[in-house]
Design an enzyme around this catalytic site. Sequence first.
Site, short mmCIF file in Angstrom:
data_model
loop_
_atom_site.label_atom_id
_atom_site.label_comp_id
_atom_site.label_asym_id
_atom_site.label_seq_id
_atom_site.Cartn_x
_atom_site.Cartn_y
_atom_site.Cartn_z
N LYS A 35 0.82 -1.22 0.00
CA LYS A 35 0.00 0.00 0.00
C LYS A 35 0.85 1.27 0.00
O LYS A 35 0.46 2.28 -0.58
CB LYS A 35 -0.97 -0.01 1.19
CG LYS A 35 -2.01 -1.11 1.08
CD LYS A 35 -2.87 -1.22 2.32
CE LYS A 35 -3.92 -0.15 2.35
NZ LYS A 35 -4.95 -0.40 3.41
N GLY A 81 -3.35 2.81 18.00
CA GLY A 81 -2.58 2.38 16.85
C GLY A 81 -2.11 3.57 16.03
O GLY A 81 -2.75 4.63 16.04
N GLY A 139 -15.72 -4.24 12.21
CA GLY A 139 -14.87 -3.74 11.14
C GLY A 139 -15.22 -4.20 9.75
O GLY A 139 -14.64 -3.70 8.78
#
EC number: 1.1.1.25
Length: 279
Positions: free
Chosen positions: A71, A134, A246
């Site tokens: 990515k 995170g 999610g």
Amino acid sequence: MTELTRIPLAGVIGLPIAHSRSPALHGYWLKRYGLKGHYIPMDVAQADLRDVLAAMPRMGFVGCNVTIPHKESVIGLADIVTDRAALIGAANTLIFRKDGKIHADNTDGTGFTANLRQNAPAWQPQSGPAVVWGAGGAARAVIAALIEVGVPEIRLANRSRARADALRSDFGAKVHVHDWVQAGNILEDAVTVVNTTSLGMVGKPEFRVPLDALNPKAVVTDLVYAPLRTRLLVEAEAAGCRTVDGLGMLLHQAAPGFERWFGVRPEVDEETRAAVLAT
């Protein structure tokens, strides 16, 4: 094969790719809308990435999704990068244009927001602080999305303080960094709580942040979707919070790419969700 009869191809590239639910999702949409096209998962090593991207348009690909570990790398290989992909530093959606240029975008943030809007319709992100656990690529996409919808303050905690500090440098004064040992102490009055770490995922360490300070009016979401009901979501629900898993983010982030490649904006609904969970 002429241009008029070419069947569009799309896919997802990563390493490994066997875990991806994207082929099931796009395959379902192609069938649901009666469209000609194929969506192909491909294991691509880092050393082969440039050559694969160069070859895909010649093979009939109109674009692809990108997952771990590529990515970030595809940003440097694209000819056109959207502002949000540049800010996040990663792309998950590539469009192979007819002029030969590669267009890179990141739809993770819009997928995150759409998931909460759909599954927590009373969510008012601008009404109070957000907590984000995170500081990886997913956190960057989430923080960009939270800033865009007007969150006044983002409290960020990560197991590596340096990564969190770097993220604050990129996103500015709305982001306040806290040590990981304080991850449970920054919950008070937060109206949005997001886990972007892999804690709680199948095969990963458990999520063990204390939730005693959780605001019962908060919307709590976990980007982990294997398992679908994580420990965080179970405990947050017991505390009275609205919880959102999610999987919806995965479904919503996929819709813009599908529309660009195959010409139809797909619905993300219970039927879509059930089809993906059945695979």
